[in-house]
Structure formats: structure tokens, C-alpha cells
Design a protein around this motif. Structure first.
Motif, PDB file in Angstrom:
ATOM      1  N   THR A 180       0.838  -1.188   0.000  1.00  0.00           N
ATOM      2  CA  THR A 180       0.000   0.000   0.000  1.00  0.00           C
ATOM      3  C   THR A 180       0.871   1.234   0.000  1.00  0.00           C
ATOM      4  N   LEU A 181       0.493   2.190  -0.799  1.00  0.00           N
ATOM      5  CA  LEU A 181       1.198   3.454  -0.918  1.00  0.00           C
ATOM      6  C   LEU A 181       0.180   4.559  -0.665  1.00  0.00           C
ATOM      7  N   TYR A 182       0.433   5.419   0.306  1.00  0.00           N
ATOM      8  CA  TYR A 182      -0.470   6.518   0.626  1.00  0.00           C
ATOM      9  C   TYR A 182       0.121   7.818   0.105  1.00  0.00           C
ATOM     10  N   ILE A 183      -0.626   8.479  -0.760  1.00  0.00           N
ATOM     11  CA  ILE A 183      -0.177   9.739  -1.328  1.00  0.00           C
ATOM     12  C   ILE A 183      -1.336  10.723  -1.277  1.00  0.00           C
ATOM     13  N   THR A 184      -1.045  11.956  -0.887  1.00  0.00           N
ATOM     14  CA  THR A 184      -2.035  13.018  -0.953  1.00  0.00           C
ATOM     15  C   THR A 184      -1.750  13.814  -2.210  1.00  0.00           C
ATOM     16  N   ALA A 185      -2.775  14.078  -3.001  1.00  0.00           N
ATOM     17  CA  ALA A 185      -2.588  14.781  -4.264  1.00  0.00           C
ATOM     18  C   ALA A 185      -3.596  15.915  -4.383  1.00  0.00           C
ATOM     19  N   ARG A 196      -7.474  16.827 -13.327  1.00  0.00           N
ATOM     20  CA  ARG A 196      -6.528  15.728 -13.412  1.00  0.00           C
ATOM     21  C   ARG A 196      -5.839  15.520 -12.073  1.00  0.00           C
ATOM     22  N   ILE A 197      -5.442  14.290 -11.819  1.00  0.00           N
ATOM     23  CA  ILE A 197      -4.658  13.942 -10.643  1.00  0.00           C
ATOM     24  C   ILE A 197      -3.413  13.225 -11.137  1.00  0.00           C
ATOM     25  N   GLU A 198      -2.258  13.662 -10.653  1.00  0.00           N
ATOM     26  CA  GLU A 198      -0.999  13.054 -11.060  1.00  0.00           C
ATOM     27  C   GLU A 198      -0.366  12.364  -9.852  1.00  0.00           C
ATOM     28  N   ILE A 199       0.057  11.124 -10.058  1.00  0.00           N
ATOM     29  CA  ILE A 199       0.687  10.361  -8.977  1.00  0.00           C
ATOM     30  C   ILE A 199       2.072   9.951  -9.440  1.00  0.00           C
ATOM     31  N   GLN A 200       3.076  10.252  -8.627  1.00  0.00           N
ATOM     32  CA  GLN A 200       4.447   9.851  -8.923  1.00  0.00           C
ATOM     33  C   GLN A 200       5.008   9.115  -7.717  1.00  0.00           C
ATOM     34  N   GLU A 235      -3.938  -0.398  -8.597  1.00  0.00           N
ATOM     35  CA  GLU A 235      -5.296  -0.026  -8.230  1.00  0.00           C
ATOM     36  C   GLU A 235      -5.226   1.323  -7.534  1.00  0.00           C
ATOM     37  N   VAL A 236      -6.158   2.209  -7.842  1.00  0.00           N
ATOM     38  CA  VAL A 236      -6.172   3.536  -7.242  1.00  0.00           C
ATOM     39  C   VAL A 236      -7.517   3.741  -6.559  1.00  0.00           C
ATOM     40  N   VAL A 237      -7.483   4.139  -5.291  1.00  0.00           N
ATOM     41  CA  VAL A 237      -8.685   4.476  -4.538  1.00  0.00           C
ATOM     42  C   VAL A 237      -8.585   5.954  -4.191  1.00  0.00           C
ATOM     43  N   ILE A 238      -9.618   6.710  -4.495  1.00  0.00           N
ATOM     44  CA  ILE A 238      -9.605   8.143  -4.212  1.00  0.00           C
ATOM     45  C   ILE A 238     -10.624   8.424  -3.115  1.00  0.00           C
ATOM     46  N   LEU A 239     -10.154   8.979  -2.010  1.00  0.00           N
ATOM     47  CA  LEU A 239     -11.019   9.367  -0.906  1.00  0.00           C
ATOM     48  C   LEU A 239     -11.164  10.876  -0.951  1.00  0.00           C
ATOM     49  N   VAL A 240     -12.397  11.349  -1.094  1.00  0.00           N
ATOM     50  CA  VAL A 240     -12.656  12.782  -1.144  1.00  0.00           C
ATOM     51  C   VAL A 240     -13.347  13.170   0.159  1.00  0.00           C
ATOM     52  N   GLY A 299     -11.984  18.796   7.491  1.00  0.00           N
ATOM     53  CA  GLY A 299     -12.111  17.651   6.601  1.00  0.00           C
ATOM     54  C   GLY A 299     -10.769  17.021   6.330  1.00  0.00           C
ATOM     55  N   ASN A 300      -9.746  17.840   6.135  1.00  0.00           N
ATOM     56  CA  ASN A 300      -8.406  17.308   5.898  1.00  0.00           C
ATOM     57  C   ASN A 300      -7.887  16.582   7.123  1.00  0.00           C
ATOM     58  N   LEU A 301      -8.180  17.092   8.295  1.00  0.00           N
ATOM     59  CA  LEU A 301      -7.745  16.444   9.534  1.00  0.00           C
ATOM     60  C   LEU A 301      -8.394  15.071   9.650  1.00  0.00           C
ATOM     61  N   PHE A 302      -9.687  14.994   9.344  1.00  0.00           N
ATOM     62  CA  PHE A 302     -10.381  13.718   9.420  1.00  0.00           C
ATOM     63  C   PHE A 302      -9.739  12.712   8.466  1.00  0.00           C
ATOM     64  N   LEU A 303      -9.437  13.138   7.263  1.00  0.00           N
ATOM     65  CA  LEU A 303      -8.791  12.258   6.300  1.00  0.00           C
ATOM     66  C   LEU A 303      -7.411  11.845   6.798  1.00  0.00           C
ATOM     67  N   GLU A 304      -6.667  12.783   7.347  1.00  0.00           N
ATOM     68  CA  GLU A 304      -5.346  12.472   7.877  1.00  0.00           C
ATOM     69  C   GLU A 304      -5.436  11.462   9.016  1.00  0.00           C
ATOM     70  N   GLN A 305      -6.459  11.586   9.859  1.00  0.00           N
ATOM     71  CA  GLN A 305      -6.639  10.636  10.960  1.00  0.00           C
ATOM     72  C   GLN A 305      -6.935   9.240  10.412  1.00  0.00           C
ATOM     73  N   ARG A 306      -7.769   9.161   9.384  1.00  0.00           N
ATOM     74  CA  ARG A 306      -8.089   7.857   8.796  1.00  0.00           C
ATOM     75  C   ARG A 306      -6.853   7.229   8.169  1.00  0.00           C
ATOM     76  N   LEU A 307      -6.075   8.038   7.465  1.00  0.00           N
ATOM     77  CA  LEU A 307      -4.862   7.513   6.844  1.00  0.00           C
ATOM     78  C   LEU A 307      -3.848   7.077   7.895  1.00  0.00           C
ATOM     79  N   ALA A 308      -3.754   7.853   8.977  1.00  0.00           N
ATOM     80  CA  ALA A 308      -2.837   7.485  10.061  1.00  0.00           C
ATOM     81  C   ALA A 308      -3.256   6.144  10.667  1.00  0.00           C
TER      82      ALA A 308
END
Length: 85
Positions: free
Chosen positions: A4-9, A16-20, A31-36, A47-56
Motif C-alpha cells: 500500500t502506498l499513501y499519497i495526498t494529491a 486531473r490527478i498526477e501520482i508519482q 489499483e487507485v482508490v480516491i477518498l474525497v 475535513g483534511n484532519l479527518f482524512l489524515e486521521q483515517r490515513l494514520a
């Protein structure tokens, strides 16, 4: 086993979304999963904090995630076992 690779874009012009990532190979299928996060009228940061907590949480070792989920399940079980009469 999947890695698993976690990237914020940021969404780029043209929606467009670019992933490197140096760990990805040219031609590799991924496979790419996008959480908005839901829009919060009070603060976008919330909202960003909530996402950061989930990713953590997802970055924790599986044993630690299971321990946390088990603890939460025990707490909510007591709530559902209460007699509603």
C-alpha cells in the motif's frame, strides 16, 4: 500480498490527478482508490484532519488496528445491549 502506498494529491487543472512514486514501475498495473473528504462549511481543515486521521489509522500495524477496533466494538456492544423499555 499487496503493498500500500499513501499519497495526498491536489486536483490539477482539467480535473486531473498526477501520482508519482519511485516504487512504481513503468507499465505496472496498479489499483487507485480516491477518498474525497466531505465539504465542511465551517473549515476545510477539519475535513483534511479527518482524512489524515483515517490515513494514520490505516498506517498502523494490523495488530494495533485490531486492538483499537475491538475496543470500539466492546463499547458500542454495551450500548446496543441496553434495554430500551
Amino acid at each position: 500480498m499487496k503493498s500500500t502506498l499513501y499519497i495526498t494529491a491536489k486536483v490539477l487543472p482539467g480535473n486531473r490527478i498526477e501520482i508519482q512514486s519511485p516504487s512504481l514501475s513503468v507499465g505496472e498495473t496498479v489499483e487507485v482508490v480516491i477518498l474525497v473528504p466531505e465539504a465542511n462549511p465551517d473549515s476545510v481543515e477539519d475535513g483534511n484532519l479527518f482524512l489524515e486521521q483515517r490515513l494514520a489509522f490505516l498506517k498502523l500495524p494490523i495488530a494495533e488496528r485490531r486492538r483499537i477496533l475491538e475496543s470500539q466494538a466492546e463499547k458500542i456492544l454495551a450500548h446496543y445491549q441496553q434495554d430500551s423499555d
